[in-house]
Enzyme design. Structure first.
Site, PDB file in Angstrom:
ATOM      1  N   HIS A   1       0.801  -1.223   0.000  1.00  5.10           N
ATOM      2  CA  HIS A   1       0.000   0.000   0.000  1.00  5.10           C
ATOM      3  C   HIS A   1       0.835   1.274   0.000  1.00  5.10           C
ATOM      4  CE1 HIS A   1      -4.117  -1.536   0.515  1.00  5.10           C
ATOM      5  NE2 HIS A   1      -3.602  -2.474   1.274  1.00  5.10           N
TER       6      HIS A   1
ATOM      7  N   LYS B   1     -14.813   7.672  -4.009  1.00  5.86           N
ATOM      8  CA  LYS B   1     -16.099   7.972  -3.382  1.00  5.86           C
ATOM      9  C   LYS B   1     -16.609   9.340  -3.803  1.00  5.86           C
ATOM     10  CE  LYS B   1     -14.561   5.253   0.539  1.00  5.86           C
ATOM     11  NZ  LYS B   1     -13.848   5.332   1.814  1.00  5.86           N
TER      12      LYS B   1
ATOM     13  N   LYS C   1       0.350  13.880   1.624  1.00  7.24           N
ATOM     14  CA  LYS C   1      -1.021  14.181   1.205  1.00  7.24           C
ATOM     15  C   LYS C   1      -1.240  15.693   1.047  1.00  7.24           C
ATOM     16  CE  LYS C   1      -2.871   9.937   3.225  1.00  7.24           C
ATOM     17  NZ  LYS C   1      -3.450   9.277   2.039  1.00  7.24           N
TER      18      LYS C   1
END
Length: 794
Positions: free
Chosen positions: A352, A643, A537
């Site tokens: 991951h 999403k 991020k």
């Protein structure tokens, strides 16, 4: 499953209210009613759960065992009601008993079993395996207090307190005291002839708690088995009678430490030891449970790979390789090399991350102290691999450390990345040598999300519009969303789509006002970045651009700015100082901007604390813009990005992770791209002054950093964020400064698109229509075909 109407369900609720909760209707609290409803629904779930278990045993079918440190399952009641088709019956039954259905659903606490994408992905996979009829168990830890409950202090800093989700009874789980295993740590290893005998110094009991996971339409159900740690002896009565009350309870306290908290701070030696013990605890218990179940059906251990597929979700369960070898070799007498081959044939590994610090490494001394026999086995596995591949460069043991990524790769028959870009980078960077030695071992399985929870459940307005337009059945075949495209070309559909989004935004604005005391205009653009906090991020890129935007609006308030509400959400690990400083800065920027009378009608910043699954279900359907702005080459995949697109938000993002595939599928014209590619990032870092050059070239960035340094967001103290701004100037490994101007320009393209409301809605609707490929059903079908070699049972 026998059908159930509202009257039947009403009677079942009343029965559980009386006989399970010990209450009558007149005196039942919201909790009592919610638990009675939960138990009534659970009864209906047990039927297909038992049926699936019996069918798997009867067919002697291969099972998947999914090992994960996290399962971010959220609330279960509404999801289960929806999956078995009882939503309207449940609403009618509850309302007929004088209670509000929504209030009961909202009373359920989120299960504190994860932190971010890793855990949410695991939960989506459980849902899809059940929907597809793939026989499976999820294995993890039953954390008493989860990661932590996040709040913010008066100064805007993150405050961490223990989650208390298990303070109430957890109505979904079944305690399994008969499924308990003794798990040892430390001790010594003795040779007994050709066999090794490990005698642990300490041990705890791993006790199982089962939660049924029901698939769509109730056709199949699998099991999530979580392990709780208990002492061998719960209470020292002799010590208690001598007045040593703390000492009497010490064994229980020490044992429960293992299953109390997810990811304990590992900046200390005890924290590192606890993490390693946690990982071994749940992995060892799971493997013993797997072998117990296999042995009940089969006598030949050579058949294990034909009946058992064990998936390691990241490196946390990497000790599964050595432990399975130990169980086969030491305890069952299988020859060592055969044990290694057998274990490898059972094991798969999902990578991951490309971040070196996230590919776990344990010191050899700690491994030898906590798991002495496993240290010996790891040495033998490493030596065996070296003999088989004399030209290899990669080792499991290097520099006094055990590299769990290399161990996972060498002990797995398949290694998968989680997006097309990530998988290629896995091949060419972190595992380049091993990939050359084992061609074909690495495969790609791009992540996905369950459409049942993340569209059908989270966005009922949009779901109803989809069903009205293309009919039912898309919930289990999300590719059917493509059939929306002709309707999207009609103004009537776009108006209906826009009305759904407007209603979702109005609900979110009301919630923000109620929970945070901040008034936001639902007609403004809702610009959302929600994910765990990490420098890669780049939440600090977002807040720097927010500061620059605020400064520009102040300088020229009448320049036709698109009104925005900037929404952040997510937690930083307790020991991650820089990420916590970014949170600190965001909250103080919000304090200043939200108080500015000149700009507050055009820009506000909202950061609700304690982001979790339930909050995501509020935020994602209401989002207009999805911030997916990680440094290219660092995000493995992402699932939040999927999403948001599925729910009709447009993405501003880099070519990182699954953003690449999202952009390809929704169309480049419906995606706001900015920033360097992964190769360009690597090249830029070769210049040690790349950040300084970027700042020198960007007056806007200079002004934003200068405002932070001047104390504009820290009550005049210029030192508060000095470590953060010095890092940006002098290091900036994640290339925030180098990408800043491109990000600013892309945001102005967003502004221009926003002012053409019909064009924006058209783009948003196409995102929904073209996101069907990102169903976790498609991902699991890929695992079943490429990794597990397993067929569905329905």
């Amino acid at each position: 499953m026998l059908p159930m109407n509202a009257n039947d369900l009403r009677e079942a609720i009343l029965k559980h209210l009386e006989f399970s909760m010990g209450k009558d209707l007149a005196h039942a609290s919201v909790y009592d009613m919610r638990m009675a409803l939960t138990l009534a629904i659970r009864d209906k779930v047990v039927e297909p759960w038992f049926r699936a278990t019996r069918a798997t045993y009867a067919a002697q079918a291969k099972r998947v065992y999914y090992l994960s440190m996290e399962f971010l399952i959220g609330r279960l009641l509404e999801d289960a009601i929806m999956n078995i088709g009882l939503t309207e019956a449940a609403r009618e039954a509850v309302q007929g008993l004088g209670h509000d259905f929504r209030t009961l659903l909202d009373d359920e606490p989120d299960a504190a079993l994860g932190n971010g994408g890793l855990g949410r992905l695991a939960a989506c996979f459980l849902d899809s395996m059940s929907t597809l009829g793939c026989p499976a168990y999820g294995y993890g830890i039953r954390y008493e207090h989860g990661l932590f409950r996040q709040s913010f202090g008066p100064d805007g800093r993150q405050v961490e307190t223990a989650e208390d989700w298990l303070r109430q009874s957890h109505g979904w789980e079944f305690e399994r005291p008969e499924a308990a295993f003794r798990i040892g740590f430390g001790g010594a290893v003795a040779e007994n002839g050709r066999a090794a005998v490990w005698t642990p110094e300490d041990a705890v009991i791993a006790k199982a708690y089962d939660t049924p996971v029901i698939g769509w339409q109730g056709k199949w159900a699998n099991t999530l088995r979580l392990w709780g740690a208990e002492p061998l002896s719960a209470f020292d009565l002799a010590a208690f009678n001598k007045g040593d009350f703390q000492g009497a309870a010490a064994p229980e306290a020490l044992a429960r430490t293992i299953s109390r908290v997810l990811y304990p701070d590992d900046t200390t030696a005890p924290g590192k030891e606890l993490r390693l013990k946690q990982e071994f605890f749940f992995t060892a218990a799971s493997l013993r449970d797997i072998l117990r179940r296999f042995s009940a059906e089969h006598s030949e251990l050579s058949a294990l790979p034909s009946r058992v597929a064990i998936q390691m979700n990241d490196t946390h369960p990497a000790i599964a390789g050595p432990e399975l070898v130990r169980l086969l070799h030491d305890e069952r007498g299988m020859a060592f090399e055969q044990a290694v081959d057998t274990a490898r044939a059972c094991l798969g590994y999902t990578n991951h991350t490309l971040l070196p610090e996230a590919l776990e490494r344990w010191s050899e001394s700690l491994m030898a102290q906590v798991l002495p026999r496993h240290m010996q086995i790891i040495e033998r596995i490493d030596d065996l691999h070296a003999r088989q591949f004399p030209a290899r460069k990669s080792r499991i043991l290097e520099g006094g450390e055990v590299k769990m990524g290399e161990l996972s790769f060498i002990m797995a028959n398949r290694v998968n990345g989680v997006s097309a870009l990530h998988t290629e980078l896995v091949k060419s960077t972190v595992f380049a040598d091993l990939n050359a030695l084992h061609p074909g071992r690495i495969v790609n399985e791009t992540n996905g999300v369950t459409p049942r929870r993340w569209l059908k459940g989270a966005n009922p307005g949009l779901s109803a519009l989809i069903t009205e337009t293309i009919g039912a059945g898309w919930e289990a075949n999300l590719d059917r969303l493509r059939a929306l495209e002709p309707a999207i070309e009609t103004r009537a559909f776009r108006d209906a789509f826009g009305a759904v989004k407007a209603e979702n935004k109005a609900h979110l604005a009301e919630w923000i006002g109620r929970e945070m005391g901040i008034s936001v205009d639902p007609r403004a653009m809702f610009d959302v970045q929600v994910k765990r906090f990490h420098e890669y991020k780049r939440q600090h890129l977002n807040i720097l651009e927010t500061i620059a935007l605020w400064q520009a609006i102040r300088a020229n308030p009448n320049a036709g700015w698109a009104p925005r509400v900037k929404i952040f959400g997510g937690k930083a690990a307790p020991g991650y100082v820089m990420a916590k400083e970014i949170i600190h800065l965001i909250n103080n920027v919000a304090r200043v901007i939200n108080a500015d009378k000149v700009t507050r009608d055009l820009l506000s910043v909202v950061y609700p604390p304690n982001y979790n699954v339930t909050m995501a279900e509020r935020l994602i359907p209401a989002a207009d813009l999805s911030e997916q702005i990680s440094t290219a080459g660092k995000e493995a995949s992402g699932t939040g990005n999927m999403k948001f697109s599925l729910n009709g938000a447009l993405t501003i993002g880099t070519l990182d992770g699954a953003n690449v595939e999202i952009r390809e599928l929704v169309g480049p014209e419906n995606f706001f791209l900015f920033g360097m590619t992964a190769d360009e990032v690597v090249e830029r870092r070769k210049d040690p002054r790349h950040a300084a050059h970027a700042i020198d070239a960007s007056p806007r960035l200079q002004q934003a950093i200068a405002a932070i340094d001047a104390g504009q967001f820290s009550h005049g103290d210029p030192q508060t964020y000095r470590a953060l701004t010095d890092n940006l100037r002098d290091h900036d490994y994640f290339t925030v400064c180098a990408d800043f101007d491109a990000y600013w320009a892309a945001q102005r393209q967003v502004d221009a698109a926003w002012f053409d409301a019909d064009r924006w809605t058209h783009m948003a609707a196409l995102n929904t229509a073209r996101s069907g490929w990102f169903s976790s059903d498609r991902t699991i079908q890929g695992y079943m075909r490429d990794v597990w070699a397993i067929r569905p049972m329905i």
